[in-house]
Design a protein around this motif. Structure first.
Motif, PDB file in Angstrom:
ATOM      1  N   THR A 154       0.840  -1.197   0.000  1.00 26.91           N
ATOM      2  CA  THR A 154       0.000   0.000   0.000  1.00 26.91           C
ATOM      3  C   THR A 154       0.876   1.249   0.000  1.00 26.91           C
ATOM      4  N   GLU A 155       1.899   1.253   0.840  1.00 25.18           N
ATOM      5  CA  GLU A 155       2.824   2.395   0.890  1.00 25.18           C
ATOM      6  C   GLU A 155       3.485   2.607  -0.471  1.00 25.18           C
ATOM      7  N   HIS A 156       3.822   1.490  -1.121  1.00 27.15           N
ATOM      8  CA  HIS A 156       4.446   1.588  -2.445  1.00 27.15           C
ATOM      9  C   HIS A 156       3.521   2.335  -3.407  1.00 27.15           C
ATOM     10  N   ALA A 157       2.237   1.954  -3.407  1.00 28.81           N
ATOM     11  CA  ALA A 157       1.279   2.601  -4.322  1.00 28.81           C
ATOM     12  C   ALA A 157       1.064   4.064  -3.946  1.00 28.81           C
ATOM     13  N   LEU A 158       1.032   4.350  -2.646  1.00 25.79           N
ATOM     14  CA  LEU A 158       0.857   5.742  -2.201  1.00 25.79           C
ATOM     15  C   LEU A 158       2.057   6.577  -2.628  1.00 25.79           C
ATOM     16  N   ALA A 159       3.235   6.009  -2.431  1.00 21.46           N
ATOM     17  CA  ALA A 159       4.453   6.742  -2.775  1.00 21.46           C
ATOM     18  C   ALA A 159       4.540   6.980  -4.280  1.00 21.46           C
ATOM     19  N   ALA A 160       3.970   6.042  -5.040  1.00 23.82           N
ATOM     20  CA  ALA A 160       4.014   6.184  -6.494  1.00 23.82           C
ATOM     21  C   ALA A 160       2.957   7.164  -7.011  1.00 23.82           C
ATOM     22  N   GLY A 161       2.132   7.696  -6.115  1.00 25.92           N
ATOM     23  CA  GLY A 161       1.144   8.690  -6.538  1.00 25.92           C
ATOM     24  C   GLY A 161      -0.251   8.445  -5.995  1.00 25.92           C
ATOM     25  N   GLY A 162      -0.563   7.175  -5.704  1.00 32.58           N
ATOM     26  CA  GLY A 162      -1.868   6.855  -5.114  1.00 32.58           C
ATOM     27  C   GLY A 162      -3.034   7.419  -5.901  1.00 32.58           C
ATOM     28  N   HIS A 163      -2.997   7.277  -7.228  1.00 35.66           N
ATOM     29  CA  HIS A 163      -4.038   7.876  -8.059  1.00 35.66           C
ATOM     30  C   HIS A 163      -5.410   7.272  -7.840  1.00 35.66           C
ATOM     31  N   ASP A 164      -5.446   6.030  -7.348  1.00 36.76           N
ATOM     32  CA  ASP A 164      -6.737   5.370  -7.190  1.00 36.76           C
ATOM     33  C   ASP A 164      -6.798   4.782  -5.785  1.00 36.76           C
ATOM     34  N   ASN A 165      -7.969   4.317  -5.399  1.00 33.73           N
ATOM     35  CA  ASN A 165      -8.103   3.609  -4.131  1.00 33.73           C
ATOM     36  C   ASN A 165      -7.240   2.354  -4.197  1.00 33.73           C
ATOM     37  N   ILE A 166      -6.656   2.011  -3.057  1.00 35.91           N
ATOM     38  CA  ILE A 166      -5.724   0.877  -3.016  1.00 35.91           C
ATOM     39  C   ILE A 166      -6.243  -0.143  -2.012  1.00 35.91           C
ATOM     40  N   THR A 167      -6.452  -1.365  -2.472  1.00 41.27           N
ATOM     41  CA  THR A 167      -6.837  -2.415  -1.529  1.00 41.27           C
ATOM     42  C   THR A 167      -5.952  -3.626  -1.748  1.00 41.27           C
ATOM     43  N   VAL A 168      -5.418  -4.134  -0.657  1.00 45.52           N
ATOM     44  CA  VAL A 168      -4.488  -5.264  -0.705  1.00 45.52           C
ATOM     45  C   VAL A 168      -4.886  -6.247   0.386  1.00 45.52           C
ATOM     46  N   VAL A 169      -5.176  -7.484   0.001  1.00 46.25           N
ATOM     47  CA  VAL A 169      -5.441  -8.523   0.999  1.00 46.25           C
ATOM     48  C   VAL A 169      -4.435  -9.647   0.769  1.00 46.25           C
ATOM     49  N   VAL A 170      -3.796 -10.088   1.840  1.00 44.58           N
ATOM     50  CA  VAL A 170      -2.749 -11.120   1.727  1.00 44.58           C
ATOM     51  C   VAL A 170      -3.156 -12.343   2.551  1.00 44.58           C
ATOM     52  N   ILE A 171      -3.082 -13.509   1.908  1.00 45.42           N
ATOM     53  CA  ILE A 171      -3.494 -14.761   2.561  1.00 45.42           C
ATOM     54  C   ILE A 171      -2.318 -15.736   2.528  1.00 45.42           C
ATOM     55  N   GLU A 172      -2.005 -16.285   3.677  1.00 46.44           N
ATOM     56  CA  GLU A 172      -0.982 -17.338   3.694  1.00 46.44           C
ATOM     57  C   GLU A 172      -1.606 -18.624   3.179  1.00 46.44           C
TER      58      GLU A 172
END
Ligand SMILES: [Zn+2]
Ligand SMILES: [Zn+2]
Lengths: 427, 326
Positions: free
Chosen positions: B301-319
């Protein structure tokens, strides 16, 4: 019912990427003031009357000053604390005779008026000393509302400007002082300096006959105040600096240099006493720019009572956006008061240049003033300007200096240059 | 032996309910309506003082509120949904559940910006799908069948928000879900939200993207009209060919089943992330190995924000593939 302070903020919070300056107009409206003001024992009033030799001529001047002072005494509500100070090259208690306050009653009012009628004009002028005595007297008062009226007709000849500045620096904010200049031999700059330091008004009473009514009105206004010693507390974020904080309505009054630190990133600016009234402030804060999409609290404005209680609060925001349509919008209130502050400045600069014989600068500055007054609908100032310049075109500000200008007209324009027109409202 | 997450009472692995407070220990899910905005303990400037309006007392920065920044963590699954930097609201939603001893279900939906109340649509869709998938985990329903049923439920939930008088702006959203059981993971999707398999280093089942976007550009590539390279720059690259909502009709998801031989992660995300990290190689290059799911979700999420965050960002991670009993 206790006084309530409603704080409203007008601004365009949108900033373009990298921008760091945030402008806002903060409107503070006090309400819930009991009719007739607070209890009489909360109020103290000192009348400072110039008794320098110049007050003798014309003879109507001293007579008018005495009449005005007795009118003010009559206007005091019973129970109000008061004193009368005689100002010359020194300052002297004339009522009561000790350095303290009397309590207004039918008897004390008659006594005080008798002493005032016996005043003679003979001596010099040292306004700093008059104010210092008023301060000592008012320091005895336990109540929250302390007010003085200073009447003079001349220049502060018996002390240096530096001495006056020192006195003002030490007593500024301790009481409110309204200043009145009678006739045309006094200096606008001098009284304005006092009035600004003491958060009071300054005006010219060109005709001494108008004094009595003016004094009665000032006294009534002073007794209509409900809360004294109110501070405007400003919090700004880390890395921010306050470019300026000015009262812009009803008059322009720069408070920037009056800040007293009040905690981390927080400073207090004095606003004096409040009755049922509304004032506008222009705040300009420089913040650390954040990224596009970020929202920041660029300032939190609170009105704070002397005990520290918060009477009202407003927020100034900054939101960085890539949308130019949003960031280039100019807020109407900010634009209006930026113009009104410039209006006061160009009038003062123009009159200064006119006095110095610099016709070109005076014409340019006063022409700009005419245009600003016309475009903002400040008809009061426009009328005063028209007595000093011949207006060919108010829209472009094309003017010619009038060859003959009455001193009173010029001084009236100067004195009232800081009176602004309220945004979007009459008057 | 662990402790009840609600009241800290010790509970045994086989307990379905806490003896102390009665909490159901078997099933834990994100709350219906979405997780509360993260009350981050600290502002990004390091200050812990946040005023009642959500502004930092030190740097003045507005702290994320409500849907602006949602973060939720369950055993073996975690997710973040962030408004980003340019959009006025967060129209993405996420939901997930963990069923003790059975597995994990997770859904990401991305509200279609041109529709009305897209945030409500995506939230209704993830909640509806989550109920179906979690029930399926509890009951042991076939994951592929459960995925189809979940999409139908999500589609109905989003479609129910439509106003008859405004059909062309009917609330709508994309959909991607994953259901992890001991047998692997089943992924289903409609639209351009994506799922990736992120393998551990040296894994015999290498990292790969699991979904193919339902966009007109992807369709044209599949039909041989555009090349991949042309499609990236094509203005139709984000125009959806399929979605959920009142104007979508009957929708059945694409479904793929993953049976990894070793441990790894399934990542679900909206285009607010993959716009910046489109290829699985980009994701593998951007991520730190050995992190927990929530740490990885935050990092991406931080990566996308730092890159500009032009859109809503949702990330779900499953082991995935970490053995039984998780
Ligand atoms: Zn419990
Ligand atoms: Zn901060």
């Amino acid at each position: 019912m206790a006084a309530e302070f409603a704080v409203e903020v007008f601004q365009n919070e949108y900033l373009t990427d990298g921008a760091r300056e945030v402008d806002a107009i903060v409107t503070v409206a006090a309400s819930g003031i009991p009719a007739g003001g607070v209890a009489a024992e909360d109020v103290a009033q000192v009348l400072v009357v110039d008794c320098s030799g110049s007050m003798r001529y014309p003879p109507t001047k001293l007579a008018a000053a005495k009449h005005a002072t007795t009118t003010a005494i009559d206007a005091l509500r019973d129970g109000v604390s008061f004193a009368v100070v005689e100002g010359t090259e020194s300052a002297r208690m004339i009522y009561p005779t000790h350095r303290g306050l009397a309590v207004a009653s039918p008897r004390t009012k008659i006594e005080a008026k008798r002493v005032v009628r016996d005043l003679v004009a003979d001596g010099g002028t040292a306004m700093g000393r008059w104010l210092a005595l008023a301060d000592q007297v008012l320091a005895r008062h336990q109540g929250p509302l302390k007010h003085a009226i200073l009447l003079t007709d001349g220049q502060n000849q018996h002390e240096t400007p530096a001495q006056l500045s020192r006195t003002l620096a030490s007593i500024g904010g301790r009481f409110t002082c309204d200043c009145r200049g009678v006739g045309t031999d006094w200096q606008v700059g001098e009284l304005r300096k006092i009035a600004e330091a003491m958060l009071g008004t300054v005006d010219i009473v060109a005709d001494p006959l108008g004094l009595a009514e003016d004094f009665r009105a000032m006294t009534a206004t002073a007794m209509g105040k409900a809360v004294g010693g109110v501070s405007l507390r400003l919090w700004t974020p880390e890395g921010a600096s306050v470019r300026f904080l000015k009262q812009v309505s009803p008059t322009v009054l720069d408070l920037t240099g009056r800040r007293a630190e009040a905690g981390p990133r927080t400073g207090d600016y004095p606003t004096g006493a409040w009755g049922e009234e509304s004032r506008d402030y222009h705040l300009c804060v420089r913040v650390r720019p954040a990224g596009v999409g970020d929202r920041m609290l660029a300032g939190r404005v609170s009105l704070v009572a002397p005990g520290g209680g918060v009477l009202g609060q407003g927020r100034v925001l900054a939101v960085w956006t890539a949308d130019e349509e949003l960031s280039t919008r100019i807020n109407r209130e900010v634009a209006h008061y930026t113009g009104q502050a410039e209006l006061a400045e160009v009038i003062q600069d123009g009159l200064e240049a006119r006095k110095a014989g610099d016709v070109e600068t005076a014409t340019a500055k006063l022409g700009r003033a005419v245009a600003l007054a016309a475009s903002s609908g400040n008809t009061g100032t426009a009328e005063l300007l028209a007595k000093v310049v011949e207006v060919d075109d108010p829209v472009t500000g094309t003017v010619r200096l009038r060859p003959q200008v009455a001193d009173a007209d010029e001084m009236t324009l100067d004195t009232r240059s800081t009176v602004t027109k309220r945004v979007g409202k009459g008057g | 032996m662990t402790n009840c997450p609600e009241c800290d009472e010790p509970v045994a692995a086989e307990d379905r309910f806490c003896e102390g407070c009665g909490r159901n220990l078997l099933v834990r899910t994100t709350p219906v309506g979405g997780p509360d905005g993260t009350a981050a303990a600290l502002c990004s400037c390091g200050s812990a003082e946040i005023d009642e309006d959500g502004f930092c007392e030190q740097c003045g920065r507005a702290q994320p509120v409500g849907r602006d920044r949602m973060e939720f963590v369950l055993p073996t699954v975690a997710g973040i949904s962030d408004r980003g930097r340019r959009r006025a609201r967060n129209e993405d939603s996420m939901a997930f559940g963990h069923v003790h001893g059975r597995g994990v279900a997770a859904i990401v939906c991305d509200g279609v910006a041109s529709s009305e109340r897209a945030d409500e649509a995506s939230q209704a869709a993830v909640d509806a799908a989550n109920t179906v998938l979690v029930d399926a985990l509890v009951e042991g329903t076939d994951p592929e069948r459960a995925t189809v049923l979940a999409v139908a439920a999500a589609n109905r939930a989003a479609g129910a928000l439509a106003r008859a008088e405004a059909p062309d702006v009917a609330p709508s959203c994309t959909y991607v879900s994953a259901m992890r059981t001991d047998d692997g993971a089943v992924v289903g999707w409609v639209g351009d939200s994506r799922a990736y398999w992120l393998a551990d280093v040296g894994n015999a089942t290498p990292s790969r993207r699991l979904t193919k976007d339902d966009t007109w550009a992807a369709q044209l590539v599949a039909d041989g009209v555009l090349t991949e390279a042309e499609a990236v720059n094509d203005r139709r690259s984000h125009v959806l060919s399929r979605w959920l909502g009142g104007d979508s009709g009957q929708v059945s998801p694409h479904v793929v089943t993953l049976r990894p031989e070793e441990t790894g992660l399934v990542l679900l995300c909206s285009d607010g992330l993959w716009n910046y990290l489109p290829e699985v190689e980009d994701l593998d290059a951007a991520r730190t190995r050995g992190t927990t799911p929530v740490e990885l979700a935050r990092e991406l999420t931080e990566h996308a924000l730092a890159a500009g965050g032009h859109d809503n960002i949702t990330v779900v991670v499953i082991e995935v593939g970490v053995g039984r009993g998780r």
